[in-house]
Motif scaffolding. Structure first.
Motif, short mmCIF file in Angstrom:
data_model
loop_
_atom_site.label_atom_id
_atom_site.label_comp_id
_atom_site.label_asym_id
_atom_site.label_seq_id
_atom_site.Cartn_x
_atom_site.Cartn_y
_atom_site.Cartn_z
N LYS A 193 0.83 -1.20 0.00
CA LYS A 193 0.00 0.00 0.00
C LYS A 193 0.87 1.25 0.00
O LYS A 193 0.50 2.29 -0.56
CB LYS A 193 -0.92 -0.01 1.22
CG LYS A 193 -1.88 1.17 1.30
CD LYS A 193 -2.79 1.05 2.51
CE LYS A 193 -3.75 2.23 2.60
NZ LYS A 193 -4.63 2.14 3.80
N TYR A 194 2.05 1.16 0.61
CA TYR A 194 2.93 2.32 0.73
C TYR A 194 4.29 2.13 0.06
O TYR A 194 4.88 3.08 -0.43
CB TYR A 194 3.17 2.65 2.21
CG TYR A 194 1.91 2.88 3.00
CD1 TYR A 194 1.15 4.04 2.81
CD2 TYR A 194 1.46 1.95 3.93
CE1 TYR A 194 -0.02 4.26 3.54
CE2 TYR A 194 0.29 2.17 4.67
CZ TYR A 194 -0.44 3.31 4.46
OH TYR A 194 -1.59 3.53 5.17
N PHE A 195 4.79 0.90 0.07
CA PHE A 195 6.15 0.64 -0.40
C PHE A 195 6.11 0.10 -1.83
O PHE A 195 5.64 -1.00 -2.08
CB PHE A 195 6.84 -0.38 0.52
CG PHE A 195 8.33 -0.41 0.40
CD1 PHE A 195 9.12 0.22 1.35
CD2 PHE A 195 8.96 -1.07 -0.64
CE1 PHE A 195 10.51 0.19 1.26
CE2 PHE A 195 10.34 -1.11 -0.74
CZ PHE A 195 11.12 -0.47 0.21
N LYS A 196 6.58 0.90 -2.78
CA LYS A 196 6.56 0.55 -4.20
C LYS A 196 7.93 0.05 -4.64
O LYS A 196 8.88 0.82 -4.78
CB LYS A 196 6.13 1.75 -5.05
CG LYS A 196 4.84 2.42 -4.58
CD LYS A 196 3.66 1.45 -4.53
CE LYS A 196 2.39 2.13 -4.06
NZ LYS A 196 1.27 1.17 -3.89
N LEU A 197 8.03 -1.25 -4.86
CA LEU A 197 9.31 -1.87 -5.18
C LEU A 197 9.93 -1.28 -6.44
O LEU A 197 11.14 -1.05 -6.49
CB LEU A 197 9.14 -3.38 -5.34
CG LEU A 197 10.41 -4.16 -5.69
CD1 LEU A 197 11.45 -4.03 -4.58
CD2 LEU A 197 10.08 -5.63 -5.95
N SER A 198 9.11 -1.04 -7.47
CA SER A 198 9.65 -0.56 -8.75
C SER A 198 10.33 0.79 -8.63
O SER A 198 11.18 1.15 -9.46
CB SER A 198 8.53 -0.47 -9.79
OG SER A 198 7.53 0.45 -9.37
N LYS A 199 9.99 1.56 -7.61
CA LYS A 199 10.62 2.86 -7.39
C LYS A 199 11.68 2.82 -6.29
O LYS A 199 12.44 3.77 -6.13
CB LYS A 199 9.56 3.90 -7.02
CG LYS A 199 8.54 4.19 -8.11
CD LYS A 199 7.56 5.27 -7.67
CE LYS A 199 6.56 5.58 -8.77
NZ LYS A 199 5.59 6.64 -8.37
N SER A 200 11.70 1.73 -5.55
CA SER A 200 12.57 1.66 -4.37
C SER A 200 13.91 1.01 -4.63
O SER A 200 14.91 1.39 -4.04
CB SER A 200 11.84 0.90 -3.24
OG SER A 200 10.65 1.57 -2.88
N ILE A 201 13.94 0.00 -5.50
CA ILE A 201 15.20 -0.68 -5.82
C ILE A 201 15.37 -0.70 -7.34
O ILE A 201 14.77 -1.53 -8.03
CB ILE A 201 15.26 -2.10 -5.25
CG1 ILE A 201 15.01 -2.09 -3.73
CG2 ILE A 201 16.61 -2.73 -5.56
CD1 ILE A 201 15.06 -3.47 -3.10
N ILE A 202 16.17 0.21 -7.85
CA ILE A 202 16.44 0.30 -9.29
C ILE A 202 17.91 -0.08 -9.49
O ILE A 202 18.81 0.59 -8.97
CB ILE A 202 16.17 1.72 -9.80
CG1 ILE A 202 14.70 2.09 -9.54
CG2 ILE A 202 16.50 1.84 -11.28
CD1 ILE A 202 14.38 3.54 -9.75
N ILE A 203 18.14 -1.15 -10.23
CA ILE A 203 19.47 -1.73 -10.34
C ILE A 203 20.06 -1.43 -11.72
O ILE A 203 19.43 -1.70 -12.75
CB ILE A 203 19.41 -3.26 -10.15
CG1 ILE A 203 18.64 -3.61 -8.86
CG2 ILE A 203 20.81 -3.86 -10.11
CD1 ILE A 203 18.21 -5.05 -8.79
#
Length: 353
Positions: free
Chosen positions: A89-99
């Motif tokens: 609901k709050y933590f967006k993986l696609s914006k949080s870990i960009i490799i």
């Protein structure tokens, strides 16, 4: 002339029925189309729901000590999916870990807030079993190394020392964090070491304490091999210094950054003002891993047997858990509650073999 008149009579006879039937036919087409659309939308919704419930774990197969799935006999899928729903609901993986792709050079790393294909980045692949490793002294003499390494994906906090502690903490690492303070210290240590030894000189016999720290910092980065180094908070200048210096020395680890505030997102998930880096790392793991084990998340100075333990398993430092801004004992209680529900495994004792 008779034929023309017959045709006109025929047209006159069918005109009225056609005019009456045509609107109905059109309406049927519209309803039919809408029905298809509604069914398609409904099937898309069902697909999204299926993806939410889908497990990243394949068939259980033959489980052994080399496959961490055997550890999750008490895993509660419903409790975990409830946790994932809360986190996403709050933590967006696609914006949080960009490799960044492994071959991307530092000079081409823009760390842009809106990466495109030109930036040559990718995300994390979904995983079945993950081990998230904290740095508590509880890990010393735990014999958890093999158990940790049996997980598909291993996440570690703040670039810890691993060499010499493999029996207790394992040696596998797929991603490790470095916080802002850690990046600053690491950058300074690397620069000192590079200034003294990188220009073709051998390590001096009269190595200073700062040079020793730099050498050990370099060793920790080398031990990453092809793993990912991630700064979970918005990128700092020092983090970029570390990346640039590491590439100059030929290191091949991957680089990950964030375009959003993982601190704010984690704060909203856990209702805490200052989540620790370990809690942020665990929060990220929930979004891409089904079965999670936590090790070394133990913010106390004595274990359950009343033995004194270090703050970090790899160093002697003074630390007051009660006055620290992160409120780690409160985080511990939240993780323990998740363990009781079967959503995760929270290991706080020695590992059995």
């Amino acid at each position: 002339m008779s034929t023309s008149k017959d045709n006109n009579d025929w047209l006159a006879r069918i005109r009225l029925p056609v005019l009456l039937i045509l609107p109905t036919f059109v309406i049927l087409i519209i309803f039919s189309y809408n029905g298809v659309s509604v069914n398609r939308i409904r099937s898309m919704d069902e697909h999204d729901e299926m993806m939410t419930r889908a497990s990243f774990c394949a068939s259980e197969g033959n489980q052994s000590s080399h496959d961490a799935r055997y550890l999750f006999s008490e895993w509660n899928e419903e409790a975990f999916l409830s946790l994932r729903k809360k986190v996403e609901k709050y933590f967006k993986l696609s914006k949080s870990i960009i490799i960044y792709d492994p071959e991307v050079k530092f000079v081409n790393m823009s760390f842009t807030l809106r990466p495109s294909k030109l930036d040559r980045t990718h995300g994390i692949t979904p995983q079945c079993t993950c081990a998230v490793i904290g740095s508590s002294g509880l890990l010393l003499n735990s014999s958890c190394g093999k158990e940790i390494d049996s997980h598909d994906f291993v996440l570690r906090t703040n670039l810890p020392f691993i060499r010499g502690f493999e029996n207790d903490v394992g040696e596998k690492q797929n991603i490790t964090t470095v916080n802002a303070m850690g990046a600053e210290i690491l950058a300074n240590e690397l620069l000192v070491y590079m200034n003294r030894t990188f220009n073709g000189e051998q390590r001096p016999t009269n190595e200073t304490e700062d040079e020793k720290k730099g050498r050990l910092a370099l060793q920790r980065l080398k031990d990453l091999k092809r793993a990912i180094l991630w700064q979970p908070k918005m990128g700092t200048r020092e983090f970029k210094v570390v990346i640039n210096a590491s590439q100059e020395m030929g290191l091949k680890f991957q680089v990950a950054y964030t375009t959003t505030s993982t601190v704010r997102a984690s704060s909203r998930v856990w209702r805490t003002s200052a989540p620790s880096t370990g809690l942020i790392l665990f929060t990220a793991a929930v979004t891409f891993c089904d079965k999670i084990s936590l090790y070394g998340f133990y913010p106390f100075h004595t274990d359950r047997y009343n033995n004194t333990i270090k703050y970090h398993y790899y160093e002697d430092v003074e630390f007051n858990f009660d006055t620290n801004v992160h409120k780690m004992p409160n985080e511990f209680l939240k993780l323990t509650e998740l363990h009781k529900k079967g959503a995760i495994r929270h290991v706080t004792d020695r590992c059995e073999h």
